[in-house]
Design a protein around this motif. Structure first.
Motif, PDB file in Angstrom:
ATOM      1  N   CYS A   1      43.650  38.933  35.180  1.00  0.00           N
ATOM      2  CA  CYS A   1      43.551  37.850  34.192  1.00  0.00           C
ATOM      3  C   CYS A   1      42.198  37.833  33.496  1.00  0.00           C
ATOM      4  O   CYS A   1      42.055  37.315  32.399  1.00  0.00           O
ATOM      5  CB  CYS A   1      43.819  36.507  34.866  1.00  0.00           C
ATOM      6  SG  CYS A   1      42.465  35.949  35.939  1.00  0.00           S
ATOM      7  N   GLY A   2      41.171  38.379  34.171  1.00  0.00           N
ATOM      8  CA  GLY A   2      39.848  38.426  33.561  1.00  0.00           C
ATOM      9  C   GLY A   2      39.007  37.189  33.787  1.00  0.00           C
ATOM     10  O   GLY A   2      37.822  37.183  33.464  1.00  0.00           O
TER      11      GLY A   2
ATOM     12  N   CYS B   1      42.739  40.364  41.716  1.00  0.00           N
ATOM     13  CA  CYS B   1      42.913  39.211  40.813  1.00  0.00           C
ATOM     14  C   CYS B   1      43.796  38.162  41.488  1.00  0.00           C
ATOM     15  O   CYS B   1      44.831  38.475  42.066  1.00  0.00           O
ATOM     16  CB  CYS B   1      43.569  39.683  39.509  1.00  0.00           C
ATOM     17  SG  CYS B   1      44.060  38.321  38.427  1.00  0.00           S
ATOM     18  N   GLY B   2      43.363  36.910  41.402  1.00  0.00           N
ATOM     19  CA  GLY B   2      44.081  35.843  42.093  1.00  0.00           C
ATOM     20  C   GLY B   2      45.114  35.115  41.256  1.00  0.00           C
ATOM     21  O   GLY B   2      45.757  34.178  41.746  1.00  0.00           O
TER      22      GLY B   2
ATOM     23  N   CYS C   1      39.641  34.701  36.761  1.00  0.00           N
ATOM     24  CA  CYS C   1      39.637  34.095  38.102  1.00  0.00           C
ATOM     25  C   CYS C   1      38.356  34.536  38.834  1.00  0.00           C
ATOM     26  O   CYS C   1      37.643  35.416  38.356  1.00  0.00           O
ATOM     27  CB  CYS C   1      40.883  34.542  38.878  1.00  0.00           C
ATOM     28  SG  CYS C   1      40.837  36.264  39.398  1.00  0.00           S
TER      29      CYS C   1
HETATM   30 ZN   LIG Z   1      41.974  37.483  37.739  1.00  0.00          ZN
END
Ligand SMILES: [Zn+2]
Ligand SMILES: [Zn+2]
Length: 362
Positions: A92-93, A106-107, A95
């Motif tokens: 997502c860039g 990535c969460g 989190c």
């Molecule tokens: Zn992320």
């Protein structure tokens, strides 16, 4: 909207069915890629057998390469016609993990049931691993895609998307091996061979492959192993330490077998660490002696997808391939059409170290 052929899993443990599905066009931040090649990975097989659950019907496949054929709004740095590698690393860039530069963990969850795929009659069709690459085309997030040079064969490029980044990255990014250090790689399969060549690229002094099969140990030497030890020997770590003259700076466990995890710390030098890559079944447990790790500063560390940052790491891997320093063609054991996918899967299950690749016609 387009109609594409895909290999669909309707029931766990049953053969995949090649049929027409519907793929919607790319939306904000997404890219449509027409595939040239997709490799069959053991995770695809585990999913199709139901080992890890998940929604059905589903399209698996996550080690792919092709050309961009459409871009959605807000896509930066990619245009129609670009050759690309497509990965499952959707990030997502924003989190905490992404903000720390760790996109592989990535969460932000992704719901593949609400992805770009539907069945021919408009029903829900799960885009597995945010990819769904056992299909002529995919629509994926731009974070999953890396532009590559146009003179690398697509079959070779597809392999980089999973097995290569996982193995090489475990050594280079997770263990951070530097020239002169010693590395043990447990398991000389698809990921293990790449950990071995990653250790060679990093300048490791001794690279000891450990596997159950003599034949795989021989293949390991072609990829850079300096020594081979049979895992079936009584105390393989004694032989490995003898070969290195000391313990290892890193032990890369590339298999999901619990005995391999139980023994892994025994190969270590003081200060060394075990990098945990292979994935046992959920619920399985391993044991070790904390007092030893604490007393001599050893560590155990998980590594997902080689801790890669794809836009940083994939271009240099392509470059090393072109210089002859990263073996990719040698990893391919067979080429198949999409309608032969069940045969390709059956061949992969025979335990061959190498990869079967589905190649799409022009
Ligand atoms: Zn992320
Ligand atoms: Zn994979």
């Amino acid at each position: 909207m387009s109609t594409v052929k895909a290999a669909v899993c309707h029931a766990f443990g049953e053969p995949l069915v090649v049929e027409d599905i519907t793929l919607r066009g790319p939306q904000m931040g997404e890219i449509e890629v027409t595939l040239k090649a997709v490799a069959v990975c053991h995770s695809d097989i585990s999913f199709a057998e139901g080992a890890w659950g998940g929604s059905l019907p589903a399209v698996y496949g996550h080690e792919a390469a092709g050309h961009v054929t459409s871009v959605g709004e807000g896509v930066v740095g990619l245009a129609e016609g670009d050759p690309v590698v497509v990965t499952l690393i959707r990030a997502c860039g924003s989190c905490p993990s992404c903000a720390e530069g760790k996109p592989t963990i990535c969460g932000t969850p992704y719901d593949g049931d609400k992805g770009p795929l539907t069945t021919a009659d408009g029903g829900t069709l799960h885009q597995a691993m945010a990819c769904g690459a056992f299909a002529e085309k995919v629509v994926v997030d731009q974070s999953q895609v890396v532009k590559i040079s146009d003179d690398i064969p697509m079959e070779a490029a597809s392999l980089i998307a999973c097995g290569v980044i996982t193995g090489v990255g475990a050594v280079v990014n997770a263990a951070q091996i530097r020239a002169g250090q010693d590395v043990v790689v447990i398991g000389a399969g698809g990921v293990g061979l790449n950990a071995i060549q990653g250790a060679r690229i990093a300048g490791a002094r001794r690279i000891v492959a450990v596997d159950m099969s003599e034949e795989k140990l021989e293949i390991a030497k072609e990829f850079g192993a300096t020594d081979g030890v049979l895992a079936t020997d009584k105390k393989p770590f004694v032989q490995a330490i003898r070969a290195m003259g000391r313990g290892a700076d890193a032990v890369i466990v590339t298999v999901g077998a619990i005995p391999a995890y139980d023994q892994a710390p025994r190969y270590l030098a003081p200060g060394g660490k075990v990098i945990m890559v292979g994935m046992p079944h959920s619920g399985e447990k391993s044991s070790y002696e904390p007092v030893i790790l604490a007393a001599i500063g050893q560590g155990m560390q998980g590594s997902k997808m080689g801790d890669v940052v794809i836009k940083r790491d994939i271009p240099w891997m392509v470059d090393l391939y072109q210089q002859g320093r990263l073996k990719l063609d040698e990893l391919i054991s067979g080429r198949w059409r999409l309608d032969q996918i069940n045969e390709a899967i059956a061949d992969t299950k025979t335990g061959s170290a190498k990869r079967n690749v589905i190649v799409f016609a022009d």
